[in-house]
Design a protein around this motif. Structure first.
Motif, PDB file in Angstrom:
ATOM      1  N   SER A  21       0.853  -1.199   0.000  1.00  0.00           N
ATOM      2  CA  SER A  21       0.000   0.000   0.000  1.00  0.00           C
ATOM      3  C   SER A  21       0.886   1.244   0.000  1.00  0.00           C
ATOM      4  O   SER A  21       1.019   1.931   1.012  1.00  0.00           O
ATOM      5  N   PRO A  22       1.513   1.554  -1.138  1.00  0.00           N
ATOM      6  CA  PRO A  22       2.478   2.656  -1.179  1.00  0.00           C
ATOM      7  C   PRO A  22       1.879   4.029  -0.905  1.00  0.00           C
ATOM      8  O   PRO A  22       2.589   4.936  -0.502  1.00  0.00           O
ATOM      9  N   GLN A  23       0.584   4.192  -1.098  1.00  0.00           N
ATOM     10  CA  GLN A  23      -0.086   5.469  -0.828  1.00  0.00           C
ATOM     11  C   GLN A  23      -0.941   5.386   0.439  1.00  0.00           C
ATOM     12  O   GLN A  23      -2.022   5.959   0.512  1.00  0.00           O
ATOM     13  N   ASP A  25      -2.767   6.055   3.688  1.00  0.00           N
ATOM     14  CA  ASP A  25      -3.187   7.338   4.258  1.00  0.00           C
ATOM     15  C   ASP A  25      -2.775   7.442   5.728  1.00  0.00           C
ATOM     16  O   ASP A  25      -2.221   6.509   6.303  1.00  0.00           O
ATOM     17  N   GLU A  26      -3.100   8.586   6.339  1.00  0.00           N
ATOM     18  CA  GLU A  26      -2.611   8.859   7.691  1.00  0.00           C
ATOM     19  C   GLU A  26      -3.183   7.893   8.724  1.00  0.00           C
ATOM     20  O   GLU A  26      -2.448   7.378   9.576  1.00  0.00           O
ATOM     21  N   THR A  29      -1.545   4.561   8.321  1.00  0.00           N
ATOM     22  CA  THR A  29      -0.129   4.654   8.676  1.00  0.00           C
ATOM     23  C   THR A  29       0.037   4.645  10.193  1.00  0.00           C
ATOM     24  O   THR A  29       0.917   3.976  10.739  1.00  0.00           O
ATOM     25  N   ASP A  85       1.641   8.647   2.468  1.00  0.00           N
ATOM     26  CA  ASP A  85       1.416   9.333   1.196  1.00  0.00           C
ATOM     27  C   ASP A  85       1.762  10.821   1.276  1.00  0.00           C
ATOM     28  O   ASP A  85       1.555  11.561   0.311  1.00  0.00           O
ATOM     29  N   THR A  86       2.310  11.267   2.405  1.00  0.00           N
ATOM     30  CA  THR A  86       2.616  12.679   2.606  1.00  0.00           C
ATOM     31  C   THR A  86       4.095  12.851   2.909  1.00  0.00           C
ATOM     32  O   THR A  86       4.619  12.226   3.843  1.00  0.00           O
ATOM     33  N   ASN A 112       6.320   9.802   8.936  1.00  0.00           N
ATOM     34  CA  ASN A 112       5.247   9.393   8.033  1.00  0.00           C
ATOM     35  C   ASN A 112       5.320   7.896   7.774  1.00  0.00           C
ATOM     36  O   ASN A 112       4.738   7.396   6.808  1.00  0.00           O
ATOM     37  N   ARG A 114       7.737   6.287   6.693  1.00  0.00           N
ATOM     38  CA  ARG A 114       8.862   6.046   5.775  1.00  0.00           C
ATOM     39  C   ARG A 114      10.126   6.766   6.250  1.00  0.00           C
ATOM     40  O   ARG A 114      11.228   6.302   6.041  1.00  0.00           O
TER      41      ARG A 114
END
Length: 356
Positions: A21-23, A25-26, A29, A85-86, A112, A114
């Motif tokens: 799930s590379p995108q 959401d918050e 995450t 994603d941010t 985030n 990452r």
């Protein structure tokens, strides 16, 4: 199982989740990436020691820190979380710093999922200041076990976080000084050795002294689990074939801009500086003397005379244009480290090619 092994397992599991799930959401995450890390560090999310959406009075309004980690009902760590994603920004850092400053919290974590940025409140000055103690990507988390250990509930409760912070800060300061003062240190070592052995071996001794300082920096980084701070620049698209032994290739956003070449490292460094002055308005973007690295030393890379900021004569310098000199008595490693700063000032990347 030690903390480093546990962090390694956490990294592997998190990377698998993010790959699927590379995108992310918050909210996901937080639940899947950030909260497992807090649990790993000894903070049970579903307990009185972790408060979600902790209210912080900022001016006349109220903001909310995503997580407040509490000891004896007092926040000791603020965690500001963004979605995978941010991208993290300076604005996010300012937000976290303001929370820490307002409440007087010593530790802050911005992530985030990452990327992780750890902040520590500077308690050595009266002026409020939150220092960026470490910044690393998820894949490097296991190599940053030392700073993560400082964020554990056990370490903070036992007061062991302060010595860890001091060790990291002292190491970072030592690395900065070694990088900034390497030419001076190499000269001092060379003078000490040649005083006993004679001037005939001065050059190889100086080269070895510079390598020694480089090795010491690497040792300090590895022993403190601090990643090297010199990322690999993007590879530029190829330009014209150069005709000198040493080349500096300038690029912008991956596109070739220019290549300078010469038969010596000092000359190609001079040609590179001359290109930046003549074609990229470098002198409009920097103040002279220009001191590289932390900017706190005395050795100038560029100056209006062949002298350093403290007035001492540059050991080896070439004139770039009228009344602008570049200091070239640097090892190849230091040329690679400091010259790209000049290119970066005008929005360029540079790559060293040829016989470097």
């Amino acid at each position: 199982m030690g903390l480093q092994s546990e962090v390694g397992e956490y990294v592997a599991a998190s990377e698998e989740l993010l790959e699927g799930s590379p995108q992310m959401d918050e909210s996901n995450t937080k639940r899947k990436i950030i909260e497992p890390l807090l649990e790993l560090l000894g903070w049970r999310v579903v307990s009185a020691d972790v408060e979600l959406e902790y209210s912080v009075q900022i001016g006349v309004g109220t903001k909310k820190a995503d997580y407040a980690l509490l000891l004896e009902e007092r926040p000791v760590v603020f965690v500001e979380a963004k979605g995978a994603d941010t991208a993290l920004t300076e604005k996010h850092e300012t937000q976290l710093r303001s929370y820490m400053r307002q409440i007087g919290v010593d530790w802050g974590l911005l992530t985030n999922g990452r990327e992780f940025r750890v902040f520590r409140r500077d308690t050595t000055t009266q002026t409020p200041n939150e220092l960026l103690l470490a910044s690393f990507d998820l894949e490097d988390a296991a190599a940053n076990t030392l700073v993560l250990e400082a964020l554990t509930k056990e370490a903070i409760a036992a007061g062991e976080d302060e010595p860890i912070a001091q060790q990291i800060e002292a190491t970072l300061e030592a690395i900065a000084v070694l990088r900034d003062e390497k030419p001076t240190l190499a000269t001092d070592i060379t003078e000490l050795v040649t005083a006993e052995t004679g001037e005939a071996i001065a050059q190889p001794v100086e080269d070895a002294a510079k390598s020694f300082v480089d090795d010491l920096i690497t040792t300090l980084e590895s022993r403190s689990h601090i990643p090297e701070t010199d990322p690999e620049p993007p590879q530029p698209k190829p330009g014209p074939e150069p005709d000198g032994r040493y080349q500096i290739v300038f690029s912008r956003a991956g596109d070739h801009v220019a290549t300078v070449s010469a038969d010596s490292q000092a000359d190609v460094m001079t040609e590179g500086a001359r290109y930046l002055v003549d074609h990229e308005a470098l002198l409009d973007a920097v103040s002279l003397p220009y001191i590289p690295g932390t900017g706190r030393g005395s050795h100038a890379l560029l100056n209006e005379t062949p002298h350093h900021a403290d007035g001492s004569e540059m050991r080896q310098a070439n004139e770039v244009v009228d009344d602008v000199w570049v200091f070239t008595s640097l090892s190849a490693t230091d040329k690679h480290r400091y010259f790209p700063e000049l290119a970066d000032v005008v929005g360029l990347d540079c790559q060293f090619e040829g016989d470097w």
